[in-house]
Design a protein around this motif. Structure first.
Motif, PDB file in Angstrom:
ATOM      1  N   LEU A 100      -2.885  -4.762  -3.464  1.00 55.62           N
ATOM      2  CA  LEU A 100      -2.186  -3.554  -3.009  1.00 55.62           C
ATOM      3  C   LEU A 100      -3.039  -2.319  -3.283  1.00 55.62           C
ATOM      4  O   LEU A 100      -3.188  -1.449  -2.418  1.00 55.62           O
ATOM      5  CB  LEU A 100      -0.836  -3.433  -3.719  1.00 55.62           C
ATOM      6  N   ALA A 101      -3.631  -2.254  -4.466  1.00 56.65           N
ATOM      7  CA  ALA A 101      -4.486  -1.111  -4.820  1.00 56.65           C
ATOM      8  C   ALA A 101      -5.678  -0.993  -3.873  1.00 56.65           C
ATOM      9  O   ALA A 101      -6.061   0.116  -3.461  1.00 56.65           O
ATOM     10  CB  ALA A 101      -4.965  -1.238  -6.267  1.00 56.65           C
ATOM     11  N   LEU A 140       3.339   7.619  13.314  1.00 54.82           N
ATOM     12  CA  LEU A 140       3.004   6.214  13.105  1.00 54.82           C
ATOM     13  C   LEU A 140       3.609   5.406  14.244  1.00 54.82           C
ATOM     14  O   LEU A 140       4.820   5.472  14.503  1.00 54.82           O
ATOM     15  CB  LEU A 140       3.567   5.718  11.768  1.00 54.82           C
ATOM     16  N   LYS A 141       2.754   4.658  14.942  1.00 54.19           N
ATOM     17  CA  LYS A 141       3.210   3.857  16.073  1.00 54.19           C
ATOM     18  C   LYS A 141       3.031   2.377  15.717  1.00 54.19           C
ATOM     19  O   LYS A 141       1.961   1.801  15.927  1.00 54.19           O
ATOM     20  CB  LYS A 141       2.410   4.218  17.316  1.00 54.19           C
ATOM     21  N   PRO A 142       4.084   1.742  15.184  1.00 53.00           N
ATOM     22  CA  PRO A 142       3.969   0.342  14.737  1.00 53.00           C
ATOM     23  C   PRO A 142       3.542  -0.612  15.837  1.00 53.00           C
ATOM     24  O   PRO A 142       2.803  -1.565  15.570  1.00 53.00           O
ATOM     25  CB  PRO A 142       5.391   0.026  14.245  1.00 53.00           C
ATOM     26  N   LEU A 186      -0.310  -1.196   7.940  1.00 52.63           N
ATOM     27  CA  LEU A 186       0.802  -0.723   8.757  1.00 52.63           C
ATOM     28  C   LEU A 186       2.119  -0.876   8.011  1.00 52.63           C
ATOM     29  O   LEU A 186       2.955   0.048   7.999  1.00 52.63           O
ATOM     30  CB  LEU A 186       0.853  -1.507  10.071  1.00 52.63           C
ATOM     31  N   LYS A 187       2.331  -2.025   7.371  1.00 53.18           N
ATOM     32  CA  LYS A 187       3.582  -2.259   6.656  1.00 53.18           C
ATOM     33  C   LYS A 187       3.740  -1.281   5.490  1.00 53.18           C
ATOM     34  O   LYS A 187       4.839  -0.790   5.215  1.00 53.18           O
ATOM     35  CB  LYS A 187       3.640  -3.703   6.147  1.00 53.18           C
ATOM     36  N   ILE A 188       2.635  -0.998   4.822  1.00 51.62           N
ATOM     37  CA  ILE A 188       2.683  -0.028   3.722  1.00 51.62           C
ATOM     38  C   ILE A 188       3.066   1.350   4.257  1.00 51.62           C
ATOM     39  O   ILE A 188       3.940   2.035   3.710  1.00 51.62           O
ATOM     40  CB  ILE A 188       1.321   0.037   2.994  1.00 51.62           C
ATOM     41  N   TRP A 214       5.653  -9.478   0.917  1.00 49.00           N
ATOM     42  CA  TRP A 214       5.894 -10.906   0.765  1.00 49.00           C
ATOM     43  C   TRP A 214       6.903 -11.386   1.795  1.00 49.00           C
ATOM     44  O   TRP A 214       6.766 -12.471   2.371  1.00 49.00           O
ATOM     45  CB  TRP A 214       6.393 -11.219  -0.652  1.00 49.00           C
ATOM     46  N   GLU A 215       7.934 -10.565   2.055  1.00 52.80           N
ATOM     47  CA  GLU A 215       8.943 -10.934   3.064  1.00 52.80           C
ATOM     48  C   GLU A 215       8.303 -11.096   4.436  1.00 52.80           C
ATOM     49  O   GLU A 215       8.748 -11.905   5.252  1.00 52.80           O
ATOM     50  CB  GLU A 215      10.036  -9.864   3.123  1.00 52.80           C
ATOM     51  N   ASP A 216       7.267 -10.296   4.697  1.00 50.77           N
ATOM     52  CA  ASP A 216       6.557 -10.357   5.975  1.00 50.77           C
ATOM     53  C   ASP A 216       5.370 -11.313   5.922  1.00 50.77           C
ATOM     54  O   ASP A 216       4.491 -11.280   6.790  1.00 50.77           O
ATOM     55  CB  ASP A 216       6.072  -8.966   6.383  1.00 50.77           C
TER      56      ASP A 216
END
Length: 229
Positions: free
Chosen positions: A192-193, A136-138, A157-159, A181-183
């Motif tokens: 999310l599903a 994984l390359k953020p 990506l965050k998931i 939420w923080e992001d």
């Protein structure tokens, strides 16, 4: 950190290789049961293999063929059997490169780095997370599955970052949503599903149909058994 599997029955050579690779920030491990090379490969999921030809039980040619039945992970043969016929045989069996013994450690590391770059399209300075032959390359919002490339949305990506960091342990739905939420990705349980479902479709197209596991009332995790088709 790239993980490298060393299949070498000369413990002195194996130890020197491992020590040198670790100096370059690679995670290197030795196979000590030479009748279970394939099982060790499946269990540890390395991104590259250094493989001797002359081994107890079965030779390196055999193990190269067995690994090629399940993966295209890069393989470099390291052997004192360095006649042209041996090199040709190694390539025909599926090896990507060949280093003859005795070898210079600098050359061995350089060939390892070059093959990793060619295979995974990364530079040494790139930041990435690895799990089960996937990277994984953020910085590019991309997931690399051997030679496949998967583009990810910001939320996807965050998931995946959260799941990669847990290395196969479960992450609750609540933890994922709090992180999002923080992001400032304001999603609810239904959203999310939807994102998980979309991720699974993308991964399936790249050969990882079962890469994300779901456990009812717990959450999501990466599948340690998932392999590229």
């Amino acid at each position: 950190m790239f993980k490298i599997m060393i299949v070498e029955d000369d413990l002195t050579i194996a130890g020197i290789l491992k020590e040198e690779l670790e100096k370059w920030n690679y995670e290197a491990f030795l196979v000590d049961d030479f009748s279970r090379v394939l099982e060790e490969f499946k269990s540890k999921s390395p991104q590259l293999i250094l493989l001797d030809i002359q081994l107890p039980s079965f030779n390196g040619y055999y193990w190269c063929q067995e690994i090629r039945k399940v993966s295209q992970v890069p393989i470099i043969f390291i052997s004192s059997r360095n006649e042209n016929m041996d090199i040709v045989m190694a390539i025909q069996m599926g090896a990507d490169d060949f280093i003859p013994k005795p070898f210079d450690l600098t050359v061995a590391v350089a060939k390892t780095q070059a093959l990793l770059r060619r295979t995974y399209d990364f530079k040494e300075s790139d930041n990435f997370l690895s799990f089960n032959r996937t990277l994984l390359k953020p910085g590019e919002s991309k997931l690399f599955v051997e030679n496949e490339e998967v583009d990810l949305t910001r939320t996807e990506l965050k998931i995946m970052e959260l799941l990669f960091l847990q290395k196969g342990d479960y992450v609750t739905r609540e933890e994922i949503m709090i992180k999002l939420w923080e992001d400032e990705s304001f999603i609810d349980d239904n959203t999310l599903a939807v994102n998980i479902a979309r991720l699974r479709k993308k991964l399936a197209k790249a050969g990882l149909a079962d890469f994300i596991l779901t456990k009812k009332n717990i959450g999501y995790a990466l599948n340690k058994e998932a392999a590229h088709a």
